[in-house]
Design a protein around this motif. Structure first.
Motif, PDB file in Angstrom:
ATOM      1  N   LEU A  60     -32.872  39.451  67.820  1.00  0.00           N
ATOM      2  CA  LEU A  60     -31.651  38.737  67.646  1.00  0.00           C
ATOM      3  C   LEU A  60     -30.238  39.027  67.054  1.00  0.00           C
ATOM      4  O   LEU A  60     -29.004  38.466  67.644  1.00  0.00           O
ATOM      5  N   LEU A  61     -30.502  39.333  65.783  1.00  0.00           N
ATOM      6  CA  LEU A  61     -29.419  40.048  65.061  1.00  0.00           C
ATOM      7  C   LEU A  61     -27.844  40.611  66.269  1.00  0.00           C
ATOM      8  O   LEU A  61     -26.627  40.949  66.546  1.00  0.00           O
ATOM      9  N   THR A  62     -29.117  41.590  66.855  1.00  0.00           N
ATOM     10  CA  THR A  62     -28.075  42.875  67.930  1.00  0.00           C
ATOM     11  C   THR A  62     -28.142  41.968  68.924  1.00  0.00           C
ATOM     12  O   THR A  62     -26.294  42.265  69.247  1.00  0.00           O
ATOM     13  N   LEU A  63     -28.016  41.004  69.264  1.00  0.00           N
ATOM     14  CA  LEU A  63     -27.721  40.322  70.758  1.00  0.00           C
ATOM     15  C   LEU A  63     -26.641  39.391  70.459  1.00  0.00           C
ATOM     16  O   LEU A  63     -25.873  39.093  70.827  1.00  0.00           O
ATOM     17  N   LEU A  64     -26.990  38.998  69.155  1.00  0.00           N
ATOM     18  CA  LEU A  64     -25.546  38.426  68.165  1.00  0.00           C
ATOM     19  C   LEU A  64     -23.797  39.334  68.417  1.00  0.00           C
ATOM     20  O   LEU A  64     -23.539  38.422  68.946  1.00  0.00           O
TER      21      LEU A  64
ATOM     22  N   SER B  65     -53.309  38.905  54.633  1.00  0.00           N
ATOM     23  CA  SER B  65     -54.848  39.853  55.485  1.00  0.00           C
ATOM     24  C   SER B  65     -53.855  40.785  56.282  1.00  0.00           C
ATOM     25  O   SER B  65     -52.201  40.885  56.223  1.00  0.00           O
ATOM     26  N   VAL B  66     -54.521  41.965  56.977  1.00  0.00           N
ATOM     27  CA  VAL B  66     -53.878  42.934  57.830  1.00  0.00           C
ATOM     28  C   VAL B  66     -53.359  41.731  58.812  1.00  0.00           C
ATOM     29  O   VAL B  66     -51.940  42.586  59.773  1.00  0.00           O
ATOM     30  N   TYR B  67     -53.860  40.954  58.856  1.00  0.00           N
ATOM     31  CA  TYR B  67     -53.009  40.112  60.338  1.00  0.00           C
ATOM     32  C   TYR B  67     -51.777  39.246  59.693  1.00  0.00           C
ATOM     33  O   TYR B  67     -50.725  39.255  60.903  1.00  0.00           O
ATOM     34  N   ALA B  68     -51.879  38.815  58.432  1.00  0.00           N
ATOM     35  CA  ALA B  68     -50.620  38.187  58.182  1.00  0.00           C
ATOM     36  C   ALA B  68     -49.148  39.063  57.745  1.00  0.00           C
ATOM     37  O   ALA B  68     -47.932  39.271  58.392  1.00  0.00           O
ATOM     38  N   GLY B  69     -49.341  40.859  57.887  1.00  0.00           N
ATOM     39  CA  GLY B  69     -48.544  41.655  57.740  1.00  0.00           C
ATOM     40  C   GLY B  69     -48.175  42.352  58.966  1.00  0.00           C
ATOM     41  O   GLY B  69     -46.770  42.511  59.078  1.00  0.00           O
ATOM     42  N   VAL B  70     -49.262  42.267  59.977  1.00  0.00           N
ATOM     43  CA  VAL B  70     -48.491  42.441  61.613  1.00  0.00           C
ATOM     44  C   VAL B  70     -47.929  40.536  61.621  1.00  0.00           C
ATOM     45  O   VAL B  70     -46.739  41.437  62.221  1.00  0.00           O
ATOM     46  N   ALA B  71     -47.546  40.818  61.618  1.00  0.00           N
ATOM     47  CA  ALA B  71     -47.306  38.807  61.788  1.00  0.00           C
ATOM     48  C   ALA B  71     -45.691  39.119  60.986  1.00  0.00           C
ATOM     49  O   ALA B  71     -44.574  38.693  61.527  1.00  0.00           O
ATOM     50  N   GLY B  72     -45.895  39.272  59.476  1.00  0.00           N
ATOM     51  CA  GLY B  72     -44.494  39.599  59.404  1.00  0.00           C
ATOM     52  C   GLY B  72     -44.041  40.770  59.796  1.00  0.00           C
ATOM     53  O   GLY B  72     -42.555  40.393  60.107  1.00  0.00           O
ATOM     54  N   LEU B  73     -44.267  41.875  60.374  1.00  0.00           N
ATOM     55  CA  LEU B  73     -43.977  42.649  60.625  1.00  0.00           C
ATOM     56  C   LEU B  73     -42.909  42.268  62.525  1.00  0.00           C
ATOM     57  O   LEU B  73     -42.047  42.687  62.837  1.00  0.00           O
ATOM     58  N   VAL B  74     -43.543  41.799  62.977  1.00  0.00           N
ATOM     59  CA  VAL B  74     -43.207  41.227  64.429  1.00  0.00           C
ATOM     60  C   VAL B  74     -41.703  40.114  63.681  1.00  0.00           C
ATOM     61  O   VAL B  74     -41.112  40.367  64.823  1.00  0.00           O
ATOM     62  N   LEU B  75     -42.026  39.253  62.894  1.00  0.00           N
ATOM     63  CA  LEU B  75     -40.895  38.456  62.597  1.00  0.00           C
ATOM     64  C   LEU B  75     -39.486  39.410  62.453  1.00  0.00           C
ATOM     65  O   LEU B  75     -38.611  38.746  62.506  1.00  0.00           O
ATOM     66  N   VAL B  76     -39.759  40.291  62.042  1.00  0.00           N
ATOM     67  CA  VAL B  76     -38.552  41.588  61.290  1.00  0.00           C
ATOM     68  C   VAL B  76     -38.663  41.815  62.836  1.00  0.00           C
ATOM     69  O   VAL B  76     -37.067  42.014  62.761  1.00  0.00           O
ATOM     70  N   LEU B  77     -38.912  42.600  63.223  1.00  0.00           N
ATOM     71  CA  LEU B  77     -38.396  42.740  64.402  1.00  0.00           C
ATOM     72  C   LEU B  77     -37.963  41.608  65.235  1.00  0.00           C
ATOM     73  O   LEU B  77     -36.875  42.438  66.107  1.00  0.00           O
ATOM     74  N   ILE B  78     -37.897  40.745  65.112  1.00  0.00           N
ATOM     75  CA  ILE B  78     -37.974  39.543  66.298  1.00  0.00           C
ATOM     76  C   ILE B  78     -36.313  39.194  65.569  1.00  0.00           C
ATOM     77  O   ILE B  78     -35.133  39.326  66.550  1.00  0.00           O
ATOM     78  N   ALA B  79     -36.106  39.358  64.146  1.00  0.00           N
ATOM     79  CA  ALA B  79     -34.897  38.456  63.806  1.00  0.00           C
ATOM     80  C   ALA B  79     -33.634  39.896  63.682  1.00  0.00           C
ATOM     81  O   ALA B  79     -32.866  39.666  63.950  1.00  0.00           O
ATOM     82  N   GLY B  80     -34.395  41.036  64.091  1.00  0.00           N
ATOM     83  CA  GLY B  80     -33.310  41.970  63.973  1.00  0.00           C
ATOM     84  C   GLY B  80     -32.726  43.098  65.888  1.00  0.00           C
ATOM     85  O   GLY B  80     -31.330  42.725  66.616  1.00  0.00           O
TER      86      GLY B  80
END
Length: 207
Positions: free
Chosen positions: A125-129, A108-123
């Motif tokens: 967190l990696l930057t902060l690390l 679904s579109v919502y799943a795609g948005v959620a996936g994008l949000v997860l990718v951004l959060i991971a990015g």
């Protein structure tokens, strides 16, 4: 002969007409592959005047009739709507089936948005690390530089003086040092040469 020809025309003509009738299912809105939450509209095209429409959906190996008597089928699709569809039109009591089309409903579109949000959060967190690791290394480097600076000899300081040749280290270390011993007479004296003594425990001068 004429009667026989007329009878043949009566039976052959309807059969010929029946073979010329057709029904075709097309996507009026959407496509065979659609994201969930989107609108899909299928249209049942026929070459004759329809008395009744019926829509079918393939359930495993059996076509199941849907309670829809309309020339179009509109769905706001979910993943449960994936499957094969076909329509049929009735003409003079005869059913004409359309071709079957397959509909696939993907993430679904919502799943795609959620996936994008997860990718951004991971990015993030990696930057902060990486920043934290960089700061830790900078602190360690600064601590090492400070330790090296404190351990280095002061400017102009040449280190401890070496004892002159012929004298032991203990003797060299004792030169220039004065030991003051206090007795009951409360008179200060130093361990000097005996020749300077003027009396018991009394010295004329400090050598």
């Amino acid at each position: 002969m004429q009667l026989l020809f007329l009878l043949l025309c009566l039976f052959v003509k309807p059969a010929f007409l029946q073979e010329s009738q057709w029904a075709k299912l097309i996507f009026q809105i959407g496509a065979p592959v659609m994201p969930a939450g989107q609108t899909v509209k299928m249209f049942c095209m026929v070459s004759f005047v329809v008395n009744k429409y019926t829509w079918y959906r393939l359930n495993k190996t059996t076509w199941t009739a849907m309670n829809i008597n309309n020339k179009s089928l509109t769905l706001i699709v979910t993943t449960k709507d994936s499957g094969e569809y076909k329509c049929s039109g009735y003409y003079n009591g005869t059913r004409y089936d359309s071709n079957a089309v397959n509909l696939t409903v993907v993430g679904s579109v919502y799943a795609g948005v959620a996936g994008l949000v997860l990718v951004l959060i991971a990015g993030v967190l990696l930057t902060l690390l990486l920043l934290w690791l960089w700061r830790q290394r900078a602190k360690e480097k600064a601590g090492q530089e400070t330790l090296a600076t404190n351990s280095a000899p002061a400017k102009g300081y040449t280190g401890p003086a070496k004892a002159p040749k012929g004298k032991s280290q203990a003797q060299a270390g004792n030169e220039g040092e004065v030991y003051i011993n206090c007795g009951e007479s409360n008179q200060a004296y130093s361990d000097l040469y005996p020749t300077y003594m003027t009396g018991d425990d009394t010295y004329a001068t400090l050598g």
